[in-house]
Design a protein around this motif. Sequence first.
Motif, short mmCIF file in Angstrom:
data_model
loop_
_atom_site.label_atom_id
_atom_site.label_comp_id
_atom_site.label_asym_id
_atom_site.label_seq_id
_atom_site.Cartn_x
_atom_site.Cartn_y
_atom_site.Cartn_z
N LEU A 105 21.39 -8.27 -47.69
CA LEU A 105 20.97 -8.00 -46.31
C LEU A 105 20.56 -9.31 -45.63
O LEU A 105 20.97 -9.60 -44.50
CB LEU A 105 19.79 -7.00 -46.34
CG LEU A 105 19.11 -6.71 -45.01
CD1 LEU A 105 20.06 -6.01 -44.05
CD2 LEU A 105 17.86 -5.82 -45.24
N LEU A 106 19.80 -10.12 -46.35
CA LEU A 106 19.33 -11.39 -45.77
C LEU A 106 20.50 -12.33 -45.52
O LEU A 106 20.54 -13.04 -44.50
CB LEU A 106 18.28 -12.03 -46.68
CG LEU A 106 17.00 -11.20 -46.86
CD1 LEU A 106 16.08 -11.83 -47.90
CD2 LEU A 106 16.26 -11.04 -45.52
N ASP A 107 21.47 -12.35 -46.43
CA ASP A 107 22.66 -13.18 -46.23
C ASP A 107 23.38 -12.81 -44.94
O ASP A 107 23.85 -13.68 -44.21
CB ASP A 107 23.64 -13.00 -47.41
CG ASP A 107 23.55 -14.18 -48.38
OD1 ASP A 107 23.09 -15.27 -47.95
OD2 ASP A 107 23.93 -14.01 -49.55
N LEU A 108 23.44 -11.52 -44.67
CA LEU A 108 24.09 -11.07 -43.42
C LEU A 108 23.30 -11.56 -42.21
O LEU A 108 23.88 -12.02 -41.22
CB LEU A 108 24.21 -9.55 -43.39
CG LEU A 108 25.22 -8.92 -44.35
CD1 LEU A 108 25.13 -7.41 -44.30
CD2 LEU A 108 26.64 -9.37 -44.00
N LEU A 109 21.97 -11.47 -42.31
CA LEU A 109 21.13 -11.88 -41.17
C LEU A 109 21.23 -13.38 -40.92
O LEU A 109 21.03 -13.86 -39.81
CB LEU A 109 19.67 -11.48 -41.41
CG LEU A 109 19.40 -9.98 -41.52
CD1 LEU A 109 17.91 -9.71 -41.67
CD2 LEU A 109 19.93 -9.23 -40.28
N VAL A 110 21.55 -14.11 -41.97
CA VAL A 110 21.60 -15.57 -41.85
C VAL A 110 23.00 -16.06 -41.49
O VAL A 110 23.16 -17.03 -40.74
CB VAL A 110 21.15 -16.19 -43.21
CG1 VAL A 110 21.46 -17.66 -43.25
CG2 VAL A 110 19.66 -15.95 -43.41
N ASN A 111 24.01 -15.40 -42.02
CA ASN A 111 25.37 -15.94 -41.89
C ASN A 111 26.27 -15.21 -40.90
O ASN A 111 27.39 -15.67 -40.65
CB ASN A 111 26.05 -15.95 -43.27
CG ASN A 111 25.31 -16.88 -44.23
OD1 ASN A 111 25.13 -18.05 -43.93
ND2 ASN A 111 24.85 -16.35 -45.34
N ARG A 112 25.84 -14.07 -40.41
CA ARG A 112 26.69 -13.33 -39.48
C ARG A 112 25.98 -13.16 -38.15
O ARG A 112 24.76 -13.21 -38.09
CB ARG A 112 27.02 -11.93 -40.05
CG ARG A 112 27.78 -11.94 -41.33
CD ARG A 112 29.20 -12.42 -41.12
NE ARG A 112 29.75 -12.93 -42.37
CZ ARG A 112 30.45 -12.19 -43.23
NH1 ARG A 112 30.71 -10.95 -42.92
NH2 ARG A 112 30.89 -12.70 -44.36
N GLU A 113 26.76 -12.90 -37.14
CA GLU A 113 26.16 -12.58 -35.83
C GLU A 113 25.49 -11.21 -35.95
O GLU A 113 26.06 -10.31 -36.56
CB GLU A 113 27.27 -12.48 -34.78
CG GLU A 113 27.96 -13.79 -34.55
CD GLU A 113 27.93 -14.19 -33.09
OE1 GLU A 113 27.87 -13.29 -32.24
OE2 GLU A 113 27.92 -15.41 -32.83
N HIS A 114 24.31 -11.09 -35.39
CA HIS A 114 23.65 -9.78 -35.43
C HIS A 114 22.66 -9.69 -34.28
O HIS A 114 22.41 -10.69 -33.59
CB HIS A 114 22.94 -9.59 -36.77
CG HIS A 114 21.82 -10.56 -36.99
ND1 HIS A 114 20.58 -10.38 -36.45
CD2 HIS A 114 21.78 -11.73 -37.66
CE1 HIS A 114 19.81 -11.39 -36.78
NE2 HIS A 114 20.51 -12.24 -37.51
N ASP A 115 22.10 -8.49 -34.10
CA ASP A 115 21.14 -8.28 -33.01
C ASP A 115 19.73 -8.02 -33.52
O ASP A 115 18.87 -7.55 -32.77
CB ASP A 115 21.60 -7.08 -32.16
CG ASP A 115 22.99 -7.31 -31.59
OD1 ASP A 115 23.16 -8.31 -30.89
OD2 ASP A 115 23.90 -6.49 -31.88
N VAL A 116 19.52 -8.25 -34.83
CA VAL A 116 18.24 -7.84 -35.42
C VAL A 116 17.07 -8.67 -34.88
O VAL A 116 17.08 -9.90 -34.94
CB VAL A 116 18.29 -7.93 -36.97
CG1 VAL A 116 16.94 -7.61 -37.60
CG2 VAL A 116 19.37 -6.99 -37.50
#
Length: 374
Positions: A105-116
């Motif tokens: 989950l953290l990898d996604l928040l760091v490496n992908r575009e997101h709105d979190v």
Amino acid sequence: MRKKVLVTGGAGFVGSHLVDALVRDGEEVVVLDNLEYQVHEGRLPGYLNPGAKYVFADVTDGEALERALEGCEVVFHEAAAVGVGQSMYQVEKYMRVNAIGTAKLLDLLVNREHDVEKLVVASSMSIYGEGKYECADCGIVYPRLRPREQLAARDWEVKCPTCGLALKPLPTDEGKPLFPTSIYAMSKRDQEEMSLAIGKAYGIPTVALRYFNIYGPRQALSNPYTGVCAIFSCRIRNDNPPVIFEDGLQSRDFVSVQDIVRANLLAMESSGADYRALNVGTGRPTSIGEIAQVLIRLYGKRLKPKVANKYREGDIRHCYADITAISALGFAPQVAFEEGMRELAEWVGLQPECQVADRFEKAQRELERRKLTL
Ligand code: UD1
């Protein structure tokens, strides 16, 4: 403004109540849940909220996680493997689901575009190990697990590690050093620390809620690795006496799932919670013996708890929450102990027989076979 919210583990005990509250409040809710067999036994739970969108996949499935995360502004990360005893013989599984699942989950928040804009993770009081205590001579002490010789002598209370005097339990605050004593607790500590570190580094407001002992409707009942209120409920409903480890005077802070939901909503709304780890409990200790008595009474049975006078490996003696920090943000537990226990008992009374099978003895044999009791 309507928010899009992801709840991992949203078909589970805490997650599903949180989903209900979020849908009630008008949020757009996405759930990621693998319907873990040990919890759901291959059934789709009847309580799933039709107002939420469900993605049935494992939290370690990066692609599913990425899909579920799309457009979400808030993430509540509740998905976890939760059996403390079981974690001691399924080491890899617990680290994979709880620590690596969070890492994905953290990898996604760091490496992908997101709105979190907010991440709230479910941590646990189990990361403390023993609670905070006071010694009349030495002051505040943070003891480790009780020594084996002491436990073998059935001498249950915690002693001062310096002078040996009996100790008085105090409310445990967030500043207490963390001494996790099970793989489960270690995985939860890792989850909490990873989330807070990434949150801080990347400016994603993150909150870790250290749940104390949660009880309430939808608690997995037949799962023998669940908490004491569920285990005792199954025993009593099947006319078997609850089995109390040690002498029954060990204590915990039992908090209703409804209050846990309130704490989560507060963590979402309050910027004062950002980048912090916060206890969520009632601030009140209750002994395990009292839990047994109250539940027997509420189920209207004439049973006498069996005091096993045995030690379950890794168990602590006392830990209850100091809730000063979260109270300063506006949290106050609202479900009184008796009322919450009554709500649990009423719900258990309504469950079909197949869902309240008593698997305690089987689980007990397993622990004994693995020498995890003394
Ligand atoms: C529990 C949860 C843990 C969670 C933590 C905080 C489980 C197994 N443990 O840990 O996941 O992080 O709360 O929410 O769900 N006991 C008996 N007889 C029984 C079962 C338990 O006497 O049949 C006693 C235990 O020895 C212990 C106490 O009850 O002293 C509490 O046990 P448990 O409900 O497992 O909770 P924790 O170990 O505190």
